[in-house]
Motif scaffolding. Sequence first.
Motif, PDB file in Angstrom:
ATOM      1  N   GLY A 145      -5.370  -1.960 -10.080  1.00 12.82           N
ATOM      2  CA  GLY A 145      -6.215  -0.861  -9.620  1.00 12.82           C
ATOM      3  C   GLY A 145      -6.567  -0.939  -8.153  1.00 12.82           C
ATOM      4  N   TRP A 146      -6.939  -2.129  -7.685  1.00 11.78           N
ATOM      5  CA  TRP A 146      -7.316  -2.274  -6.276  1.00 11.78           C
ATOM      6  C   TRP A 146      -6.126  -1.965  -5.380  1.00 11.78           C
ATOM      7  N   ASN A 147      -4.959  -2.457  -5.734  1.00 12.61           N
ATOM      8  CA  ASN A 147      -3.757  -2.209  -4.927  1.00 12.61           C
ATOM      9  C   ASN A 147      -3.404  -0.724  -4.897  1.00 12.61           C
TER      10      ASN A 147
ATOM     11  N   ALA B  89      -5.490   1.861  -5.371  1.00 13.74           N
ATOM     12  CA  ALA B  89      -6.502   2.558  -4.569  1.00 13.74           C
ATOM     13  C   ALA B  89      -6.270   2.312  -3.080  1.00 13.74           C
ATOM     14  N   ALA B  90      -5.967   1.073  -2.723  1.00 15.59           N
ATOM     15  CA  ALA B  90      -5.713   0.749  -1.313  1.00 15.59           C
ATOM     16  C   ALA B  90      -4.480   1.487  -0.804  1.00 15.59           C
TER      17      ALA B  90
ATOM     18  N   TYR C 254      -5.427   2.626 -14.634  1.00 14.37           N
ATOM     19  CA  TYR C 254      -6.405   1.788 -13.939  1.00 14.37           C
ATOM     20  C   TYR C 254      -7.817   2.360 -13.930  1.00 14.37           C
TER      21      TYR C 254
END
Length: 112
Positions: A23-25, A27-28, A90
């Motif tokens: 998820g973080w990847n 979103a980034a 995610y």
Amino acid sequence: MGGAAYPANGRAVQFEQVEVYGGWNFAAELVNAAYYTAYKMKQYGMYPSLAGSNNPVNATLWSHHDVSMYLGGTDHTDPDNYWSDRAWNYFGSGYNMWDFTMLVNYEYALLQ
């Protein structure tokens, strides 16, 4: 030769995305893509305007799928499934070009 093919390649600045996991990847990746898009639009004196049936000629923000639908020369539908699948997996929500346009507009406003 790459990108979305003729007639799209001569009309726009483009970038390619790789599929990321987590998820973080994801979103980034979206934020980086929106910032890059906004930065280039600002650099070239463009304002974000999503391609669509009401605005296919004057639009400044196109997905590969939009090119397929309104300009031709390709039959790709990215990034629709990738964005939608990752967002659902995610975050339990959808994500599409409208959402990306809002993010580009946000990043664009920060550059003012």
